[in-house]
Design an enzyme around this catalytic site. Structure first.
Site, PDB file in Angstrom:
ATOM      1  N   GLY A  36      33.454  39.138  32.201  1.00 39.96           N
ATOM      2  CA  GLY A  36      32.231  39.550  31.516  1.00 39.96           C
ATOM      3  C   GLY A  36      32.131  41.051  31.363  1.00 39.96           C
ATOM      4  N   ASP A  37      32.564  41.784  32.387  1.00 39.71           N
ATOM      5  CA  ASP A  37      32.580  43.249  32.292  1.00 39.71           C
ATOM      6  C   ASP A  37      33.580  43.715  31.240  1.00 39.71           C
ATOM      7  OD1 ASP A  37      30.711  43.799  34.479  1.00 39.71           O
ATOM      8  OD2 ASP A  37      32.286  43.012  35.776  1.00 39.71           O
ATOM      9  N   ARG A  38      34.720  43.030  31.169  1.00 42.28           N
ATOM     10  CA  ARG A  38      35.722  43.392  30.162  1.00 42.28           C
ATOM     11  C   ARG A  38      35.181  43.122  28.764  1.00 42.28           C
ATOM     12  NH1 ARG A  38      41.106  44.738  30.883  1.00 42.28           N
ATOM     13  NH2 ARG A  38      41.991  45.304  28.862  1.00 42.28           N
TER      14      ARG A  38
END
Length: 495
Positions: free
Chosen positions: A253-255
């Site tokens: 999700g951060d990526r």
């Protein structure tokens, strides 16, 4: 992109502990994990910033950092990734997530750090940073940074595209964000979607509800291996399928959010940014996840150096001193250098520095750092002895040993009110030319220079000793500097 990409949010310290399980605990029927390796990394907003910085360009992280060893470790890791840290004060401890793993699978996650503390006020430099950003990613992990009123006002006023990665325990996005990126469980919880509908219908209803509530330009609900569903103007959502990918999804999700933010910073349409983000997140999972995606400098960044010699040496000691002085409203002073062959010039500089505030923390170059700066024959005195000698001085409150070539990572964590250099700037220039000045400006700190005893030089002492001249070369009638006046100076005084 005309300005930096800014990531704003809560940062955690993540540690993956890999080991093998060959037996059960004798006093309880649980497996015993024998650790073989471990890797520290920034988590939360810090991980998103690392991903963004790995693509090149200028990336700044606005987050809250505590005065403890975990905060110091985060400073080192972020500096290794090339991320500029704009730290807000954080009451309490650095939150940590420790994953115990065997054969690539998580056996247990151990969280520590306690309840979220309240982040402190942002500096004027932080507010200017948000105003001049090319894009902003709010990576909310529900610990309070995204809730700060001054930061929310700055986010609402910026002209840069804002991507909001929400958390169920966090606040609503500020009105007018370009893109919000909840996953499907977050969208379901935030939008209070009723059960019973199909997966796509539930995601679409949740996205539309959040878009209206937050007055967002678009909402992309991430669907794991099935890609993402994008709702923007109009009633028909865009489904962006993902290439087939299996693997560790931690950090995906951060990526996704970082990739979408970078695309918007380059001028992409929201639909193009989401498609690019789906492709990036899928490749990330297929490539092995966070274990292989971390840049090499982050994977190999050494922890803060701790040596024996009492309770005044190390990150924990420095953090305790700084926290105590800040809580009392005092002034934190720091200085740094190699301090190889401690001499009277060093002592004069340290005494003058201590008079400028309520505590003095000395950032000491490690043996590896000194060798990199001055050659393989230095230091003459190893870091353990150098640290003990400096810590024994009455004017020094704590010593922090660092491995990097500059103290920038240590300073980003310590956030001293005053950074002191000692020496002779007679050739011109002044405090504003010190390389640490830009770092100090991030939190409103100041750099100053103080006089030192003329002619004292570790390099000259070593040369004299090797030539058998003893103390020859010391100037006749040298007069000690006794007042902490700000004068033109050079880094020579801490050599």
């Amino acid at each position: 992109m005309t300005g930096p990409v800014v990531v704003l949010g809560d940062t955690l310290l993540d540690r993956d502990v890999e080991g093998v399980v060959n037996r059960l605990c004798p006093d309880s029927p649980v497996p015993v994990l024998e650790e073989t390796t471990h890797v520290d990394r920034p988590g939360g907003a810090g991980l998103a910033a690392v991903f963004a910085a790995a693509e090149g360009g200028e990336v700044a992280l606005v987050t809250a950092v505590a005065d403890d060893a975990g905060g110091a470790r985060l400073g080192t890791l972020l500096a290794a990734a090339g991320v500029q840290l704009y730290a807000l004060p954080l009451v309490g401890a650095t939150p940590e997530k420790i994953r115990l793993r065997a054969r690539g699978r998580v056996l247990l996650r151990h969280d520590r750090g306690g309840p979220a503390g309240a982040p402190g006020e942002p500096s004027e430099a932080v507010l200017r940073l948000i105003a001049t950003a090319s894009a902003v990613l709010v990576s909310d992990y529900g610990r309070g940074v995204a809730r700060h009123p001054a930061l929310r006002a700055a986010l609402a006023a910026t002209r840069a595209p804002v991507v909001w990665d929400p958390h169920p325990r966090g606040p609503a996005a500020v009105p007018g964000v370009s893109l919000a990126t909840p996953n499907e469980s977050e969208a379901r919880e935030l939008a209070k979607a009723p059960p019973g509908a199909s997966r796509l219908v539930t995601a679409s209803r949740g996205a539309q509800a959040l878009r209206r509530r937050w007055q967002a330009g678009a909402v992309a609900v991430t669907l794991g291996g099935d890609g993402a569903l994008l709702c923007h103007a109009g009633s028909t959502p865009l489904v962006v399928p993902a290439p087939a990918a299996e693997g560790d999804t931690c950090g995906a999700g951060d990526r996704f959010a970082a990739a979408a933010t970078l695309a918007l910073a380059r001028g992409a349409l929201v639909s193009e940014a989401v498609q690019e983000a789906v492709a990036e997140a899928s490749a990330y999972v297929a490539g092995g996840g966070v274990a292989t995606a971390l840049p090499a400098p982050v994977r190999t960044a050494a922890p803060a150096v701790v040596v024996g010699g009492g309770d005044r040496i190390g990150a924990a000691a420095a953090g305790e001193v700084v926290a105590r002085v800040r809580a009392a409203g005092g002034t934190v002073v720091a200085t740094g250098g190699c301090f190889d062959l401690l001499h009277a010039g060093h002592v004069a500089t340290l005494q003058a520095a201590r008079q400028l505030g309520d505590c003095l923390v000395v950032c000491l170059n490690s043996d590896a750092s000194v060798a990199g700066l001055k050659g393989p024959e230095r230091p003459v005195v190893p870091q353990g002895d150098r640290g003990r000698l400096i810590a024994a001085l009455g004017c020094v409150d704590a010593v922090l040993i660092f491995d990097e070539s500059t103290p920038h990572a240590a300073l980003s964590w310590l956030r001293p009110d005053i950074w002191v250099k000692g020496g002779d700037y007679a050739s011109g220039g002044g405090a504003e030319t010190l390389p640490e000045a830009e770092v100090l400006a991030r939190w409103g700190g100041h750099t100053v220079v103080v006089p030192y005893l003329d002619g004292r030089s570790t390099t000259d002492m070593i040369a004299a000793a090797r030539a058998g001249r003893g103390t020859a070369g010391w100037p006749a009638g040298a007069v000690p500097a006794t007042e902490p006046a700000v004068v033109r100076s050079t880094a020579e005084g801490a050599r």
